[in-house]
Motif scaffolding. Structure first.
Motif: not given
Length: 140
Positions: A52, A6-7
C-alpha cells in the motif's frame, strides 16, 4: 503505481490486523495459537503496508529492528526455560502465576507466554529479513 484505494483500505485494516495478532499471541498460551501464528499475521500486516505505501517506507521504518529482532526472540524464548533449570527441573518446564484478589479479577502470568513472545519476535524478524531480501532483489 500505488493504488489510492489500497492505501485507504490498508490504513483502516492494518490496526485491526495488529490487534488480531496481539489477541493470537496472548490467547495462544492457554489455547491454540500463540507466537508463531501471531508472527505470521504481523508479517501479513507488513506485506500489506509495503504493497500500500511502498516497500521503501516500510523498510526504513523496520530497518533498526530487522537484524536484531530474530536474535532477541531466540534469547527471550531460551530465557523462558531458565527458571526451571534454576530450580532443578527440566528446561522449558513452565510456571504459572495468578495475581489478584479474586479469580474474576486475577491476572495470569506464565513462562509459556514469555516463550511465545520469543517465538513471535523470531518469526517476525526472520520474515522481515526474507521480505527485505525479496524487495531488494525486485527493485532496480
Amino acid at each position: 503505481m500505488r493504488s489510492p484505494f489500497l492505501s485507504q483500505v490498508a490504513t483502516g485494516v492494518l490496526p485491526l490486523i495488529v490487534v488480531f495478532a496481539l489477541f493470537l499471541l496472548l490467547r495462544g498460551h492457554d489455547a491454540p495459537g500463540g507466537g508463531f501464528i501471531a508472527g505470521l499475521v504481523t508479517t501479513i500486516a507488513f506485506v500489506l503496508a509495503a504493497l500500500a505505501f511502498g516497500a521503501g517506507s516500510v523498510r526504513t521504518a523496520l530497518e533498526p529492528l530487522a537484524c536484531r529482532m530474530p536474535w532477541i526472540g531466540l534469547f527471550v524464548a531460551a530465557a523462558s526455560g531458565l527458571p526451571a533449570v534454576a530450580r532443578g527441573q527440566g528446561f522449558l518446564t513452565h510456571y504459572h502465576l495468578r495475581i489478584g484478589v479474586t479469580d474474576a479479577l486475577a491476572l495470569g502470568f506464565s513462562t509459556t507466554l514469555l516463550f511465545d513472545v520469543g517465538v513471535y519476535l523470531t518469526v517476525v524478524g526472520a520474515a522481515i529479513k526474507v521480505l527485505d531480501a525479496f524487495a531488494a532483489e525486485a527493485s532496480p
